[in-house]
Design a protein around this motif. Structure first.
Motif, short mmCIF file in Angstrom:
data_model
loop_
_atom_site.label_atom_id
_atom_site.label_comp_id
_atom_site.label_asym_id
_atom_site.label_seq_id
_atom_site.Cartn_x
_atom_site.Cartn_y
_atom_site.Cartn_z
N ASP A 54 0.84 -1.19 0.00
CA ASP A 54 0.00 0.00 0.00
C ASP A 54 0.88 1.25 0.00
O ASP A 54 2.02 1.23 0.49
CB ASP A 54 -0.91 0.03 1.23
CG ASP A 54 -2.04 -0.98 1.16
OD1 ASP A 54 -2.27 -1.52 0.07
OD2 ASP A 54 -2.68 -1.23 2.20
N VAL A 55 0.36 2.33 -0.55
CA VAL A 55 1.09 3.59 -0.63
C VAL A 55 0.36 4.63 0.21
O VAL A 55 -0.83 4.87 0.01
CB VAL A 55 1.19 4.05 -2.10
CG1 VAL A 55 1.74 5.46 -2.18
CG2 VAL A 55 2.08 3.10 -2.90
N LEU A 56 1.07 5.22 1.15
CA LEU A 56 0.52 6.28 2.00
C LEU A 56 1.20 7.59 1.64
O LEU A 56 2.41 7.75 1.80
CB LEU A 56 0.73 5.96 3.48
CG LEU A 56 0.22 6.97 4.50
CD1 LEU A 56 -1.28 7.20 4.34
CD2 LEU A 56 0.54 6.53 5.92
N ILE A 57 0.42 8.53 1.11
CA ILE A 57 0.95 9.81 0.64
C ILE A 57 0.72 10.88 1.71
O ILE A 57 -0.39 11.10 2.17
CB ILE A 57 0.24 10.25 -0.66
CG1 ILE A 57 0.31 9.14 -1.72
CG2 ILE A 57 0.85 11.54 -1.19
CD1 ILE A 57 1.70 8.77 -2.14
N MET A 205 5.73 4.86 2.49
CA MET A 205 5.43 6.20 2.98
C MET A 205 6.10 7.20 2.04
O MET A 205 7.33 7.27 1.97
CB MET A 205 5.97 6.38 4.40
CG MET A 205 5.47 5.36 5.40
SD MET A 205 3.79 5.71 5.95
CE MET A 205 4.00 7.28 6.80
N LEU A 206 5.30 7.97 1.31
CA LEU A 206 5.84 8.81 0.24
C LEU A 206 5.34 10.25 0.36
O LEU A 206 4.16 10.49 0.61
CB LEU A 206 5.45 8.25 -1.12
CG LEU A 206 6.02 6.86 -1.44
CD1 LEU A 206 5.34 6.29 -2.66
CD2 LEU A 206 7.53 6.94 -1.65
N PRO A 207 6.24 11.24 0.12
CA PRO A 207 5.86 12.64 0.27
C PRO A 207 5.36 13.27 -1.02
O PRO A 207 5.76 12.90 -2.12
CB PRO A 207 7.17 13.30 0.69
CG PRO A 207 8.21 12.52 -0.06
CD PRO A 207 7.70 11.08 -0.07
N CYS A 259 -3.04 10.99 3.02
CA CYS A 259 -3.05 11.46 4.40
C CYS A 259 -3.35 12.95 4.41
O CYS A 259 -2.47 13.78 4.22
CB CYS A 259 -1.71 11.18 5.07
SG CYS A 259 -1.66 11.71 6.80
N GLY A 260 -4.61 13.27 4.60
CA GLY A 260 -5.03 14.66 4.66
C GLY A 260 -5.60 15.15 3.34
O GLY A 260 -5.28 14.63 2.26
N THR A 261 -6.42 16.18 3.43
CA THR A 261 -7.08 16.71 2.24
C THR A 261 -6.08 17.36 1.29
O THR A 261 -6.29 17.36 0.08
CB THR A 261 -8.17 17.72 2.62
OG1 THR A 261 -7.58 18.80 3.38
CG2 THR A 261 -9.25 17.07 3.48
N THR A 262 -4.97 17.90 1.82
CA THR A 262 -3.99 18.52 0.92
C THR A 262 -3.29 17.47 0.07
O THR A 262 -3.03 17.70 -1.12
CB THR A 262 -2.95 19.34 1.71
OG1 THR A 262 -2.27 18.49 2.64
CG2 THR A 262 -3.62 20.49 2.44
#
Length: 348
Positions: A54-57, A205-207, A259-262
């Motif tokens: 899974d990818v969490l942005i 975990m990716l920015p 992760c978050g609306t942004t």
């Protein structure tokens, strides 16, 4: 949908002025869209809902101390300048808001202590100005001075004054790229230990970077949501993040979680005509509200937001209006913490 569809009374809601410690001790409400079930957990349990591949942005923007207090030349009157965005770094030009606006005019010089002065060079809106810092050092030295003398721009519904500790407290552990005047609230719940647990499980975990402007707190003022316009905000998606998103999209076993609306607005902005992620830098004024066809996002982490806010509307667009509004009622009944320093919701 209409603006009033997102109106509710917050008089009895739990709105904290400090985050919980440790951050992942916040509560987590999990909304399963398929079964329409609601589960109550701790944020530290979020690893139970994410799997290998899974990818969490997350948004790695960093809040800077954007509120400056000073004096106006000659009159020595108290003034306040709120730094919105840097326009031309080499000329030290900034877009700002000023108070009291009626007394701050083009040509005025503003003093922020013995080492920093600025000149007003243009009007932009009734409260908006363009200023040039009259500073002989480098940009990096200017930023250091602003970090020292500025105050953190806490959300307008936080009634206490900003304090020095907020320069660390009102940040996420991911904060790296300076440029926001508000924190990406959903990411504030992560701790180093929780990130390690997720990475050990194989979660990517990716920015991305989206510099949040003060417009995030600007109320929607039109009943017809199609007529609302978001403020533009600068974003960046790296090649690595884009590639990993596309790998997850290509697999039926892996999901992309914003992760978050942004983070969601950014990945839903930077897509190709065929609906896959593309890297790049640009500006987005994307406004997501029901109904909306999400091209990339397959899960959303978000806080409990203010009534009639664009963040609430995005959550309702992903989770389903009726289901999300039901969840807000349940959150109230169970004394969840709301807004910036509040608890979180995972919609899957």
């Amino acid at each position: 949908m209409k603006l009033t569809d997102f109106k509710f009374d917050i008089d009895d809601y739990n709105v904290p002025e400090e985050p919980v410690e440790p951050r992942d001790a916040a509560r987590l409400m999990v909304l399963d869209r398929e079964d329409e079930t609601i589960t109550h957990k701790k944020f530290s349990d979020i690893h139970e809902y994410l799997n290998e591949g899974d990818v969490l942005i997350y948004n790695d923007t960093k809040v800077f101390p954007a509120r400056l207090k000073g004096k106006k030349e000659k009159t020595d009157a108290d003034i306040e300048v709120f730094l919105l965005r840097e326009l031309v770094p080499e000329n030290m030009l900034w877009d700002v808001l000023v108070e009291p606006a009626r007394k701050i005019r083009i040509g005025n010089k503003l003093y922020f202590g013995p080492n920093l002065m600025a000149e007003v060079i243009d009007n932009t809106t009734s409260r908006g100005r363009t200023i040039r810092f009259l500073f002989e050092g480098t940009n990096e030295e200017l930023y250091k001075l602003l970090d020292d003398i500025g105050e953190m721009p806490l959300p307008p519904y936080i009634e206490r004054d900003a304090k020095e500790e907020d320069k660390e407290q009102y940040q996420t552990i991911f904060a790296k790229e300076r440029g926001s005047v508000a924190a990406p609230f959903a990411a504030m719940h992560f701790t180093e230990e929780l990130v390690e647990k997720l990475e050990d499980k194989g979660v990517e975990m990716l920015p991305i970077t989206l510099h949040i402007g003060w417009g995030t707190f600007r109320p929607v003022e039109v009943e017809d949501l199609t007529k609302h316009r978001m403020d533009s905000e600068n974003f960046h998606i790296s090649q690595e993040t884009s590639d990993k998103i596309n790998e997850a999209l290509a697999s039926s076993d892996h999901k992309v979680v914003g992760c978050g609306t942004t983070a969601v607005r950014t990945i839903e902005t930077s897509i190709t005509a065929s609906g896959i992620s593309k890297p790049g830098t640009g500006w987005t004024d994307k406004f997501i509200y029901p109904p909306y066809d999400f091209k990339i996002t397959e899960g959303v982490i978000t806080n409990f937001h203010r009534p009639e806010s664009t963040m609430l509307m995005l959550g309702a667009a992903f989770g389903g209006y009726d289901f999300v509004m039901e969840a807000y009622e349940e959150a109230k009944e169970n004394d969840y913490r709301f807004f910036a320093f509040g608890d979180a919701m995972l919609i899957i």
